[in-house]
Write a protein that holds these residues in place. Structure first.
Motif, short mmCIF file in Angstrom:
data_model
loop_
_atom_site.label_atom_id
_atom_site.label_comp_id
_atom_site.label_asym_id
_atom_site.label_seq_id
_atom_site.Cartn_x
_atom_site.Cartn_y
_atom_site.Cartn_z
N ALA B 81 0.85 -1.19 0.00
CA ALA B 81 0.00 0.00 0.00
C ALA B 81 0.88 1.24 0.00
O ALA B 81 1.95 1.24 0.64
N LEU B 82 0.47 2.26 -0.72
CA LEU B 82 1.14 3.56 -0.69
C LEU B 82 2.66 3.47 -0.86
O LEU B 82 3.42 4.15 -0.19
N GLY B 83 3.09 2.60 -1.76
CA GLY B 83 4.52 2.49 -2.06
C GLY B 83 5.30 1.66 -1.07
O GLY B 83 6.52 1.56 -1.15
N PHE B 84 4.61 1.06 -0.11
CA PHE B 84 5.29 0.34 0.97
C PHE B 84 4.54 -0.96 1.23
O PHE B 84 3.61 -1.31 0.51
N ILE B 85 4.96 -1.72 2.27
CA ILE B 85 4.14 -2.85 2.70
C ILE B 85 2.94 -2.29 3.46
O ILE B 85 3.00 -1.18 3.99
N ASP B 86 1.85 -3.04 3.50
CA ASP B 86 0.66 -2.51 4.18
C ASP B 86 0.82 -2.62 5.70
O ASP B 86 1.84 -3.13 6.20
N LYS B 90 3.71 -4.31 8.16
CA LYS B 90 4.56 -3.45 9.00
C LYS B 90 4.42 -3.81 10.48
O LYS B 90 5.40 -3.79 11.24
N PHE B 93 6.74 -6.32 11.83
CA PHE B 93 8.11 -5.81 12.01
C PHE B 93 8.18 -4.92 13.25
O PHE B 93 9.11 -5.01 14.04
N ASP B 133 6.92 0.32 -3.95
CA ASP B 133 8.09 0.82 -4.64
C ASP B 133 9.22 -0.15 -4.27
O ASP B 133 9.78 -0.07 -3.18
N GLU B 135 12.27 -0.68 -5.21
CA GLU B 135 13.61 -0.14 -4.95
C GLU B 135 13.68 0.41 -3.51
O GLU B 135 14.65 0.18 -2.79
N TYR B 136 12.62 1.10 -3.13
CA TYR B 136 12.59 1.63 -1.76
C TYR B 136 12.53 0.48 -0.75
O TYR B 136 13.24 0.49 0.25
N ARG B 139 15.84 -1.04 -0.03
CA ARG B 139 16.60 -0.18 0.88
C ARG B 139 16.10 -0.35 2.31
O ARG B 139 16.87 -0.42 3.26
N TRP B 140 14.78 -0.40 2.45
CA TRP B 140 14.18 -0.49 3.79
C TRP B 140 14.54 -1.80 4.49
O TRP B 140 14.89 -1.81 5.67
N ARG B 143 18.04 -1.77 5.68
CA ARG B 143 18.17 -0.90 6.86
C ARG B 143 17.59 -1.60 8.11
O ARG B 143 18.19 -1.54 9.19
N ALA B 144 16.45 -2.25 7.95
CA ALA B 144 15.83 -2.95 9.09
C ALA B 144 16.75 -4.07 9.58
O ALA B 144 16.90 -4.28 10.78
#
Lengths: 216, 169
Positions: B81-86, B90, B93, B133, B135-136, B139-140, B143-144
């Motif tokens: 969702a919204l370029g990220f995981i929903d 999240k 995590f 997204d 690619e993002y 990266r995430w 980082r996590a």
């Protein structure tokens, strides 16, 4: 200028560091006659009201504590229910964390730029600063010391309408601590800071060592 | 052990994963979290300061946490969702924090929390839907994983299960 301000922290308002930061920020921002409405994501009963305010606002500021390198799950749950804007709305962010160095917040910051676009808003930048973990545990005097710099950033936001000025960028502080500082701070981690955490735990009623292993 | 948590309601991905893991003789423990009760993290800090290692929220995540401390890899299957995981992705995590302690140290120049149980699991992500997204997300996850002093196993689309399983060893 009227700003819709949403505290994206899932922690209840009373203990929310982000809320204390916003108190100071809005003090500075509202000095010149600017106004704001403030809402808390942690109060699920107000979600309909926040959605309505979002739909009607073209200047939105979301303040966020960093949760696992990005936005908290509860804020995500709320944002998933929004309809992307189609007008000329702007969305800006305050991103804060416990870890102190700027580098710790960059991954989260990178998401916020994408988030603004995904919600059809112009990105008004992110005010990035760490080192805020202790705010909830501080006495009034030390809490004021920790949060008052945000008042100046509120003035800056009022003047610029975004967080893109050099002053806002400098607010982050060091991207990474220089090696001699790390040695010193590393020493404090093992001594004074550790003691502080034990004291914080005791204030909450903790009776076990902080490295206790309940499941091994 | 490879821990796989499916936060979506679609079990076809996990069926496929199970098949491929069995064929490759990989020891997987699959949790269908789509039907479980898992709250968001409420940021109370109790797992660090009041009841160290224990989450204040008593729900189905506790079972995942108990598995996680023995896992070599932690894979999350999530909608986007919204370029990220929903938020469901999240949440599993955000709820990981009890495996770290409040105490701090520097690792490669950056502050980290000291692990509660020694080495933490490496982290992988399998995503459903096209709202992310990638690619993002790569990266995430990097980082996590850095925060857990483990490594990223990558981000895989649900159509690339075979590639994901090849990282499970």
């Amino acid at each position: 200028m009227h700003v819709l301000i949403i505290n994206g922290s899932p922690r209840i308002k009373k203990f929310s560091n982000t809320d204390k930061i916003l108190d100071e920020f809005t003090k500075g921002m509202c000095e010149g006659g600017n106004t704001c409405d403030r809402y808390e994501i942690s109060d699920k009963a107000s979600w309909d009201a926040i959605r309505k305010a979002y739909d009607e606002s073209d200047n939105i500021l979301i303040a966020i504590p960093l949760y696992v390198e990005c936005i908290p799950g509860l804020l995500m749950e709320f944002l998933e229910t929004l309809t992307p804007k189609t007008g000329n709305a702007k969305m800006s962010f305050i991103l804060q964390s416990g870890f102190a160095e700027g580098v710790q917040l960059r991954c989260g910051e990178a998401y916020l730029e994408r988030l603004a676009k995904n919600l059809g808003c112009e990105y008004g930048g992110t005010l990035v600063k760490g080192g805020n973990f202790e705010i909830r545990f501080l006495n009034d005097e030390n809490r004021a010391k920790a949060t008052s710099p945000y008042a100046d950033m509120g003035r800056e936001f009022a003047a610029c309408g975004n967080f893109n000025s050099d002053k806002c960028k400098a607010f982050t502080g060091p991207e990474i601590f220089p090696a001699p500082v790390r040695v010193l701070v590393g020493f404090f981690f093992k001594t004074a800071v550790r003691k502080n955490f034990i004291r914080d735990g005791e204030s909450l009623g903790c009776t076990r060592p902080l490295d206790y292993k309940p499941y091994s | 052990m490879i821990l796989i948590v499916n936060t979506t309601s679609d079990t076809s991905v996990t069926e496929e994963l199970r098949k491929q893991a069995e064929a490759g003789n990989v020891d997987v423990d699959i949790v269908e979290a789509g039907s479980l009760k898992i709250s968001h993290c409420i940021g109370c800090n109790y797992c660090w300061l009041k009841t160290p290692g224990e989450c204040a929220i008593k729900d189905d995540y506790e079972m995942i946490l108990k598995k996680l401390i023995h896992a070599d890899q932690y894979w999350v299957i999530s909608d986007t969702a919204l370029g990220f995981i929903d938020h469901k992705g999240k949440n599993v995590f955000d709820r990981i924090l009890p495996i770290l302690t409040m105490n701090l140290k520097f690792v490669k120049g950056q502050m980290r929390h000291i692990s509660r149980y020694g080495k933490n699991a490496d982290v992988g992500l399998i995503i459903r839907g096209d709202a992310a997204d990638k690619e993002y997300l790569e990266r995430w996850v990097e980082r996590a994983a850095l925060n857990l002093e483990s490594k990223s196993l990558g981000v895989f689309d649900e159509s690339k299960i075979k590639e994901a399983v090849s990282c499970m060893c």
